[in-house]
Scaffold this active site. Structure first.
Site, PDB file in Angstrom:
ATOM      1  N   HIS A  53     -45.802  -0.356 -86.984  1.00 44.59           N
ATOM      2  CA  HIS A  53     -45.518   0.766 -88.056  1.00 44.59           C
ATOM      3  C   HIS A  53     -45.044   0.098 -89.317  1.00 44.59           C
ATOM      4  CE1 HIS A  53     -41.332  -0.309 -87.026  1.00 44.59           C
ATOM      5  NE2 HIS A  53     -41.770  -0.015 -85.611  1.00 44.59           N
TER       6      HIS A  53
HETATM    7  P1  TYD Z   1     -39.948   1.813 -82.787  1.00 46.54           P
HETATM    8  O1  TYD Z   1     -39.169   1.616 -83.918  1.00 46.54           O
HETATM    9  O2  TYD Z   1     -41.234   2.140 -82.637  1.00 46.54           O
HETATM   10  O3  TYD Z   1     -39.862   0.126 -81.700  1.00 46.54           O
HETATM   11  P2  TYD Z   1     -40.563  -1.186 -82.298  1.00 46.54           P
HETATM   12  O4  TYD Z   1     -40.763  -1.212 -83.625  1.00 46.54           O
HETATM   13  O5  TYD Z   1     -39.280  -2.055 -81.903  1.00 46.54           O
HETATM   14  O6  TYD Z   1     -41.735  -1.241 -81.279  1.00 46.54           O
HETATM   15  O7  TYD Z   1     -38.731   2.593 -81.730  1.00 46.54           O
HETATM   16  C1  TYD Z   1     -39.372   2.665 -80.191  1.00 46.54           C
HETATM   17  C2  TYD Z   1     -38.526   3.926 -80.030  1.00 46.54           C
HETATM   18  O8  TYD Z   1     -37.187   3.933 -79.999  1.00 46.54           O
HETATM   19  C3  TYD Z   1     -38.782   5.094 -80.707  1.00 46.54           C
HETATM   20  O9  TYD Z   1     -38.766   6.456 -79.612  1.00 46.54           O
HETATM   21  C4  TYD Z   1     -37.681   5.311 -81.649  1.00 46.54           C
HETATM   22  C5  TYD Z   1     -36.529   4.906 -80.737  1.00 46.54           C
HETATM   23  N1  TYD Z   1     -35.579   4.288 -81.724  1.00 46.54           N
HETATM   24  C6  TYD Z   1     -34.273   4.711 -81.666  1.00 46.54           C
HETATM   25  O10 TYD Z   1     -34.059   5.708 -81.097  1.00 46.54           O
HETATM   26  N2  TYD Z   1     -33.334   4.141 -82.790  1.00 46.54           N
HETATM   27  C7  TYD Z   1     -33.655   3.066 -83.239  1.00 46.54           C
HETATM   28  O11 TYD Z   1     -32.780   2.498 -84.005  1.00 46.54           O
HETATM   29  C8  TYD Z   1     -34.807   2.545 -82.990  1.00 46.54           C
HETATM   30  C9  TYD Z   1     -35.241   1.125 -83.567  1.00 46.54           C
HETATM   31  C10 TYD Z   1     -35.961   3.211 -82.314  1.00 46.54           C
END
Ligand code: TYD
Length: 137
Positions: A53
């Site tokens: 992302h």
């Molecule tokens: P995501 O940002 O997609 O994770 P990564 O980039 O590390 O693979 O987030 C994964 C899930 O966690 C998504 O459902 C959103 C949630 N999330 C939160 O609730 N709070 C946060 O601070 C973060 C970073 C993610």
């Protein structure tokens, strides 16, 4: 300056000590943004990929607190991969960078310091939409 060139390794302060080393991070002094959130990835299974992302406005510093991993950065024009494996190095990632993180070592901990609270509205989760907007910059 192209967004990819704004992303760079920041050498964090390191207090070496025979009892164990210490690193600290202060907003604005060591990283170019205020700190509103810290989160970390851990217990990452072998072969897993995170990220996939981009953020519209969020600034981040990514630190391999333990172990190592690769971060693939893409500003919509160019790409580069950075291997993080030092607790006293942070990778500054500016807004509008598509990132993927993989090649996690066993026991790796990826700490992310972020300039704002979690907000799903700040995410690009579709690479095509990100590319369209990145090319318009
Ligand atoms: P995501 O940002 O997609 O994770 P990564 O980039 O590390 O693979 O987030 C994964 C899930 O966690 C998504 O459902 C959103 C949630 N999330 C939160 O609730 N709070 C946060 O601070 C973060 C970073 C993610």
């Amino acid at each position: 300056m192209a967004n990819l060139d704004k992303c760079h390794i920041i050498d964090l302060p390191k207090i070496t000590d025979s009892r164990g080393n210490l690193t600290y991070i202060e907003a604005y002094r060591h990283i170019p943004f205020d700190i509103r959130r810290v989160y970390y990835l851990y217990d990452v299974p072998g072969g897993a990929e995170r990220g996939g992302h981009a953020h519209k406005a969020l600034h981040q510093l990514i630190v391999a607190i333990s172990g190592s991993f690769d971060i693939h950065l893409d500003d919509g024009g160019r790409k580069k991969t950075i291997h993080l494996n030092r607790s006293y190095n942070g990778l500054y990632v500016c807004p509008m960078i598509w990132r993927e993180i993989d090649n996690f070592s066993s026991g790796a901990v990826c700490m992310v310091i972020a300039s704002d609270f979690y907000d799903e509205e700040d995410y690009y989760r579709d690479y095509g939409i990100f590319l369209d907007d990145a090319k318009r910059l």
